[in-house]
Design a protein around this motif. Structure first.
Motif, PDB file in Angstrom:
ATOM      1  N   ILE A 326       0.864  -1.178   0.000  1.00 53.20           N
ATOM      2  CA  ILE A 326       0.000   0.000   0.000  1.00 53.20           C
ATOM      3  C   ILE A 326       0.899   1.226   0.000  1.00 53.20           C
ATOM      4  O   ILE A 326       2.001   1.196   0.540  1.00 53.20           O
ATOM      5  N   SER A 327       0.452   2.311  -0.614  1.00 49.35           N
ATOM      6  CA  SER A 327       1.306   3.502  -0.692  1.00 49.35           C
ATOM      7  C   SER A 327       1.103   4.394   0.528  1.00 49.35           C
ATOM      8  O   SER A 327       0.048   4.367   1.171  1.00 49.35           O
ATOM      9  N   ASN A 328       2.123   5.179   0.824  1.00 47.41           N
ATOM     10  CA  ASN A 328       1.986   6.172   1.883  1.00 47.41           C
ATOM     11  C   ASN A 328       1.146   7.343   1.389  1.00 47.41           C
ATOM     12  O   ASN A 328       0.954   7.538   0.190  1.00 47.41           O
ATOM     13  N   GLY A 364      -1.440   2.572  23.146  1.00 49.60           N
ATOM     14  CA  GLY A 364      -0.033   2.636  22.773  1.00 49.60           C
ATOM     15  C   GLY A 364       0.309   3.313  21.469  1.00 49.60           C
ATOM     16  O   GLY A 364       1.490   3.349  21.088  1.00 49.60           O
ATOM     17  N   LEU A 365      -0.659   3.864  20.730  1.00 48.29           N
ATOM     18  CA  LEU A 365      -0.332   4.531  19.476  1.00 48.29           C
ATOM     19  C   LEU A 365       0.473   5.792  19.754  1.00 48.29           C
ATOM     20  O   LEU A 365       0.061   6.641  20.557  1.00 48.29           O
ATOM     21  N   LYS A 366       1.601   5.929  19.102  1.00 45.61           N
ATOM     22  CA  LYS A 366       2.483   7.084  19.277  1.00 45.61           C
ATOM     23  C   LYS A 366       2.516   7.907  17.993  1.00 45.61           C
ATOM     24  O   LYS A 366       2.128   7.455  16.926  1.00 45.61           O
ATOM     25  N   LYS A 367       3.044   9.123  18.141  1.00 46.22           N
ATOM     26  CA  LYS A 367       3.233   9.966  16.972  1.00 46.22           C
ATOM     27  C   LYS A 367       4.285   9.366  16.045  1.00 46.22           C
ATOM     28  O   LYS A 367       5.231   8.735  16.500  1.00 46.22           O
ATOM     29  N   PHE A 368       4.099   9.596  14.781  1.00 46.42           N
ATOM     30  CA  PHE A 368       5.089   9.160  13.808  1.00 46.42           C
ATOM     31  C   PHE A 368       6.319  10.059  13.886  1.00 46.42           C
ATOM     32  O   PHE A 368       6.207  11.286  13.907  1.00 46.42           O
ATOM     33  N   ASP A 369       7.487   9.442  13.961  1.00 39.94           N
ATOM     34  CA  ASP A 369       8.746  10.181  14.040  1.00 39.94           C
ATOM     35  C   ASP A 369       9.547   9.923  12.763  1.00 39.94           C
ATOM     36  O   ASP A 369      10.151   8.871  12.603  1.00 39.94           O
ATOM     37  N   PRO A 370       9.548  10.879  11.829  1.00 41.82           N
ATOM     38  CA  PRO A 370      10.249  10.657  10.552  1.00 41.82           C
ATOM     39  C   PRO A 370      11.764  10.534  10.707  1.00 41.82           C
ATOM     40  O   PRO A 370      12.439  10.023   9.807  1.00 41.82           O
ATOM     41  N   SER A 371      12.295  10.988  11.842  1.00 40.58           N
ATOM     42  CA  SER A 371      13.746  10.918  12.049  1.00 40.58           C
ATOM     43  C   SER A 371      14.194   9.605  12.680  1.00 40.58           C
ATOM     44  O   SER A 371      15.387   9.369  12.835  1.00 40.58           O
ATOM     45  N   ASP A 372      13.222   8.740  13.038  1.00 40.27           N
ATOM     46  CA  ASP A 372      13.553   7.472  13.679  1.00 40.27           C
ATOM     47  C   ASP A 372      13.940   6.434  12.626  1.00 40.27           C
ATOM     48  O   ASP A 372      13.088   6.000  11.850  1.00 40.27           O
ATOM     49  N   PRO A 373      15.195   6.006  12.587  1.00 38.73           N
ATOM     50  CA  PRO A 373      15.608   5.019  11.575  1.00 38.73           C
ATOM     51  C   PRO A 373      15.014   3.642  11.813  1.00 38.73           C
ATOM     52  O   PRO A 373      15.005   2.801  10.908  1.00 38.73           O
ATOM     53  N   ASN A 374      14.509   3.407  13.021  1.00 39.03           N
ATOM     54  CA  ASN A 374      13.933   2.104  13.361  1.00 39.03           C
ATOM     55  C   ASN A 374      12.400   2.095  13.281  1.00 39.03           C
ATOM     56  O   ASN A 374      11.765   1.166  13.782  1.00 39.03           O
ATOM     57  N   SER A 375      11.831   3.118  12.678  1.00 39.88           N
ATOM     58  CA  SER A 375      10.379   3.176  12.554  1.00 39.88           C
ATOM     59  C   SER A 375       9.878   1.971  11.756  1.00 39.88           C
ATOM     60  O   SER A 375      10.439   1.640  10.699  1.00 39.88           O
ATOM     61  N   PRO A 376       8.848   1.294  12.239  1.00 38.64           N
ATOM     62  CA  PRO A 376       8.358   0.093  11.535  1.00 38.64           C
ATOM     63  C   PRO A 376       7.709   0.392  10.191  1.00 38.64           C
ATOM     64  O   PRO A 376       7.526  -0.514   9.374  1.00 38.64           O
ATOM     65  N   LEU A 377       7.353   1.644   9.955  1.00 38.73           N
ATOM     66  CA  LEU A 377       6.735   2.037   8.689  1.00 38.73           C
ATOM     67  C   LEU A 377       7.308   3.379   8.235  1.00 38.73           C
ATOM     68  O   LEU A 377       7.654   4.214   9.068  1.00 38.73           O
ATOM     69  N   PRO A 378       7.376   3.605   6.938  1.00 38.92           N
ATOM     70  CA  PRO A 378       7.824   4.917   6.455  1.00 38.92           C
ATOM     71  C   PRO A 378       6.782   6.010   6.641  1.00 38.92           C
ATOM     72  O   PRO A 378       7.074   7.191   6.485  1.00 38.92           O
ATOM     73  N   SER A 379       5.553   5.611   6.963  1.00 35.17           N
ATOM     74  CA  SER A 379       4.473   6.562   7.209  1.00 35.17           C
ATOM     75  C   SER A 379       3.380   5.845   7.988  1.00 35.17           C
ATOM     76  O   SER A 379       3.151   4.651   7.783  1.00 35.17           O
ATOM     77  N   TYR A 380       2.717   6.565   8.881  1.00 38.96           N
ATOM     78  CA  TYR A 380       1.601   5.977   9.626  1.00 38.96           C
ATOM     79  C   TYR A 380       0.255   6.262   8.969  1.00 38.96           C
ATOM     80  O   TYR A 380      -0.782   5.819   9.473  1.00 38.96           O
ATOM     81  N   PRO A 432       5.754 -11.815  11.616  1.00 41.39           N
ATOM     82  CA  PRO A 432       5.402 -10.491  11.086  1.00 41.39           C
ATOM     83  C   PRO A 432       4.611 -10.551   9.788  1.00 41.39           C
ATOM     84  O   PRO A 432       4.697 -11.509   9.021  1.00 41.39           O
ATOM     85  N   LEU A 433       3.836  -9.507   9.578  1.00 46.11           N
ATOM     86  CA  LEU A 433       3.197  -9.297   8.287  1.00 46.11           C
ATOM     87  C   LEU A 433       4.208  -8.606   7.379  1.00 46.11           C
ATOM     88  O   LEU A 433       4.745  -7.547   7.718  1.00 46.11           O
ATOM     89  N   ARG A 434       4.492  -9.194   6.224  1.00 45.42           N
ATOM     90  CA  ARG A 434       5.460  -8.622   5.288  1.00 45.42           C
ATOM     91  C   ARG A 434       4.761  -7.536   4.467  1.00 45.42           C
ATOM     92  O   ARG A 434       4.150  -7.808   3.441  1.00 45.42           O
ATOM     93  N   LEU A 435       4.850  -6.319   4.955  1.00 44.89           N
ATOM     94  CA  LEU A 435       4.130  -5.201   4.342  1.00 44.89           C
ATOM     95  C   LEU A 435       5.101  -4.283   3.606  1.00 44.89           C
ATOM     96  O   LEU A 435       6.143  -3.905   4.145  1.00 44.89           O
ATOM     97  N   ASN A 436       4.756  -3.960   2.387  1.00 43.01           N
ATOM     98  CA  ASN A 436       5.539  -3.054   1.561  1.00 43.01           C
ATOM     99  C   ASN A 436       4.775  -1.750   1.410  1.00 43.01           C
ATOM    100  O   ASN A 436       3.754  -1.693   0.722  1.00 43.01           O
ATOM    101  N   MET A 437       5.268  -0.681   2.077  1.00 44.07           N
ATOM    102  CA  MET A 437       4.644   0.637   1.923  1.00 44.07           C
ATOM    103  C   MET A 437       5.471   1.425   0.916  1.00 44.07           C
ATOM    104  O   MET A 437       6.569   1.856   1.196  1.00 44.07           O
ATOM    105  N   PHE A 438       4.906   1.589  -0.267  1.00 44.49           N
ATOM    106  CA  PHE A 438       5.655   2.216  -1.349  1.00 44.49           C
ATOM    107  C   PHE A 438       5.295   3.694  -1.490  1.00 44.49           C
ATOM    108  O   PHE A 438       4.381   4.198  -0.818  1.00 44.49           O
TER     109      PHE A 438
END
Length: 463
Positions: A326-328, A364-380, A432-438
């Motif tokens: 799914i796309s961001n 537990g939902l947190k704000k998206f941190d674009p500077s976090d290299p370990n973020s599980p997704l490129p966008s929330y 894990p769910l193998r999710l591709n966020m393009f």
């Protein structure tokens, strides 16, 4: 000789001379002239003063400064978050502040200049003849997933009456039976011939139009290979109202129900009064509608498919070894921002959005941190108009869970995407769910985007 005096008229024979030798009438005329001239000067000064005051006022407006007035501004001009005392005191404390500037919240829609979003290059295979499903591709997480199909409640619901305990347990990737729509007797009824057609589909491309909310946009036939035309099912779900509308616009189905590549499938007894929520059924539950399908592509009715579906599956799933793609979102990446935007544009009842958002944050939902290299997704926040997926157990479970959140709360699925995905990953760290966020620009390269049909009598946001 004395110089001639042209300022006054003097007669030596006049009996009315003042001590200076001037005529009294002339003196009176001069005094009136001076008085009148003073008025002119005063009038000019007032005009100058008003000019500078007006200039200052307009400069304040155009430079964005605010004029300060005594007293309170009416509540109708305040953002919804500020009007709600509970939200101010509990949901937006400093440690979990929504993180948006107040002036941004109050800014009216359209005041910000829109960015122009363009497509980008996508390195698709040259032809379907050059692609092949990788060996062992579907060997992802394996478990048995069943679905609740009957209930004993007096008033059954399409999504079922899922308890909070059942909801919590459903996030575990184990052998289980979960709520996933289609409770018997609750709607989304299909013709048996259409069911038989869909049961034989191995790869499906689907979309929907309910309530005549959009135009019918046919896939670009010249861009679709003969292989895909023979082996891919293109299904457009419609209701009777939409079928009549598109027929009046020249899209009349043939005897087998086809309009171009689209196979029109009429849905009767719609399960929700909210057409957007009804549209989430084919969007998320393609594995229920196409039980034999290995892959499916969802495309929103506002878009026209301009790329071969097999090339899309190869690029987004096979090459990346993903089971869901799914796309961001093109503009927003944090759920906090999405909440503000939905309320600003009145996309849904504000109280319902608040309730959903509060529950997600407490879980537990947190704000998206674009500077976090370990973020599980490129966008929330996703752009949910284009989804490519394999019908694996984990992908099927994820879309069931996502649908259940939409069924329980609001139809705004961008609000529940990140919460559902993160909770699923957190509950199954070893599966894990193998999710591709393009990238969204890739979505734009594969489809042509249009505007939805404009409805001047559109209903107010659902309660």
């Amino acid at each position: 000789m004395l110089p001639e005096r042209r300022s006054t008229v003097v007669s030596s024979s006049s009996p009315y001379l003042n001590p200076s030798g001037q005529n009294d009438n002339t003196f009176l005329l001069l005094r009136r002239g001076k008085k009148f001239g003073g008025r002119i000067v005063k009038l000019k000064l007032s005009h100058v003063f008003l000019f500078f005051v007006s200039l200052f006022f307009f400069s304040c407006i155009f430079s964005g400064h605010r004029l300060l007035f005594h007293g309170n501004i009416g509540s109708e001009f305040l953002p919804h978050f500020e009007q709600n005392t509970y939200l101010k005191n509990h949901m937006f404390a400093s440690d979990i502040d929504i993180g948006l500037n107040k002036s941004n919240i109050e800014k009216p829609p359209g005041s910000k200049k829109r960015n122009k979003h363009l497509p980008c290059e996508v390195a698709l295979a040259e032809s379907v003849d050059h692609i092949l499903e990788p060996q062992g591709y579907l060997n992802f997480t394996r478990f048995s997933l069943g679905f609740v199909e009957t209930e004993t409640y007096d008033k059954p619901r399409f999504g079922g009456h899922q308890t909070l305990k059942e909801r919590e347990r459903s996030y575990s990737a184990i052998d289980q039976t979960v709520h996933c729509g289609f409770v018997k007797g609750t709607g989304f009824d299909l013709n048996e011939k259409d069911r038989a057609y869909m049961k034989n589909c191995v790869v499906s491309v689907s979309s929907c139009i309910f309530g005549s909310s959009d135009f019918l946009r046919r896939p670009a036939s010249k861009k679709i290979s003969d292989f895909s035309k023979r082996n891919v099912c293109f299904v457009m779900f419609v209701d009777e109202q939409t079928l009549s509308k598109i027929a009046s616009e020249g899209h009349v189905p043939d005897k087998q129900g086809f309009v171009g590549l689209w196979k029109t499938v009429v849905v009767s007894n719609l399960p929700y009064t909210d057409m957007r929520k009804t549209g989430k059924v084919p969007k998320f539950l393609s594995h229920r509608l196409f039980p034999s399908s290995r892959y499916s592509i969802w495309i929103d009715s506002k878009m026209r498919l301009t790329t071969d579906p097999m090339l899309i599956i190869d690029f987004f799933l096979w090459r990346t070894k993903s089971e869901f793609a799914i796309s961001n979102h093109y503009d927003r990446h944090c759920v906090w921002d999405e909440v503000i935007q939905n309320k600003r544009l009145n996309k849904y009842n504000h109280s319902a959005i608040d309730e959903q958002f509060m529950i997600y944050r407490s879980d537990g939902l947190k704000k998206f941190d674009p500077s976090d290299p370990n973020s599980p997704l490129p966008s929330y926040v996703p752009e949910g108009s284009f989804i490519v997926r394999a019908h694996t157990p984990m992908s099927n479970l994820f879309t069931c869970l996502w649908f259940n959140e939409v069924d329980r709360f609001t139809s705004r699925d961008q609000l529940s995407f990140a919460y559902t995905y993160l909770k699923l990953q957190r509950s199954n760290p070893d599966r894990p769910l193998r999710l591709n966020m393009f990238k969204d620009c890739e979505r734009r390269a594969l489809t042509k985007l249009f505007h939805h049909r404009v409805d001047s009598s559109a209903p107010s946001p659902p309660a």
